[in-house]
Motif scaffolding. Sequence first.
Motif, PDB file in Angstrom:
ATOM      1  N   ARG A   1      -9.958  71.729  45.851  1.00 20.37           N
ATOM      2  CA  ARG A   1     -10.611  70.462  45.495  1.00 20.37           C
ATOM      3  C   ARG A   1     -11.563  69.989  46.592  1.00 20.37           C
ATOM      4  N   ILE A   2     -11.167  70.130  47.849  1.00 16.71           N
ATOM      5  CA  ILE A   2     -12.059  69.745  48.945  1.00 16.71           C
ATOM      6  C   ILE A   2     -13.297  70.632  48.932  1.00 16.71           C
TER       7      ILE A   2
ATOM      8  N   SER B   1     -15.619  69.453  46.368  1.00 21.57           N
ATOM      9  CA  SER B   1     -16.231  68.211  46.846  1.00 21.57           C
ATOM     10  C   SER B   1     -17.319  68.497  47.874  1.00 21.57           C
TER      11      SER B   1
ATOM     12  N   SER C   1     -20.415  69.488  46.066  1.00 22.88           N
ATOM     13  CA  SER C   1     -21.067  68.323  45.454  1.00 22.88           C
ATOM     14  C   SER C   1     -21.748  67.447  46.499  1.00 22.88           C
ATOM     15  N   VAL C   2     -21.051  67.172  47.591  1.00 19.32           N
ATOM     16  CA  VAL C   2     -21.618  66.341  48.652  1.00 19.32           C
ATOM     17  C   VAL C   2     -22.814  67.050  49.285  1.00 19.32           C
TER      18      VAL C   2
END
Length: 170
Positions: free
Chosen positions: A107-108, A111, A114-115
């Motif tokens: 999940r990180i 993320s 995406s970031v």
Amino acid sequence: MKWTTRAQLHLDRTASAWLIRRFVDADAQFRFAGWDEAVDPADPRSFGMAGAQLGSHDEDGTCFAKVLQRHDLAGDEALVRLEACVNAGVRHALSLPRVPTEEAVHRIGLSLDSVGIGFSVLHPDDLNHLEAATPLYDALYTYFQLPDLAALELPATQPERVSYLRSLVG
């Protein structure tokens, strides 16, 4: 010292530049080469580019992992966990199959992908992009230095909890 990577930063090259500046060369300066620019394969300070000694993500791993290995940083468990997140994010960005890893790391990684896209849109200048992303990687590194939070009896209030957690990475 001057380090070179491709322009238009994204996840692996951003994380690798952070790693270099934090753990390899505190005075690192970065040059962002055009995508059509030739790479000097003998230059040990080129990274995240095909043909560089610290090449881009490939079957040998992420550029971040290559920097870890080259500079004997693989003994730092927090950096190893951060690299697993970078790897998960790179695999997601490239639509590669997911590698078995703990769900939180996956999940990180998603993320971070995406970031990374958001930083690219907000900061067309790569140096600004890197400066904006630095606190994110600092925070993740600090988080991975902490013991398993689920196994801890954390103080009830946020001020006490933060003070306690700070004492653990002190």
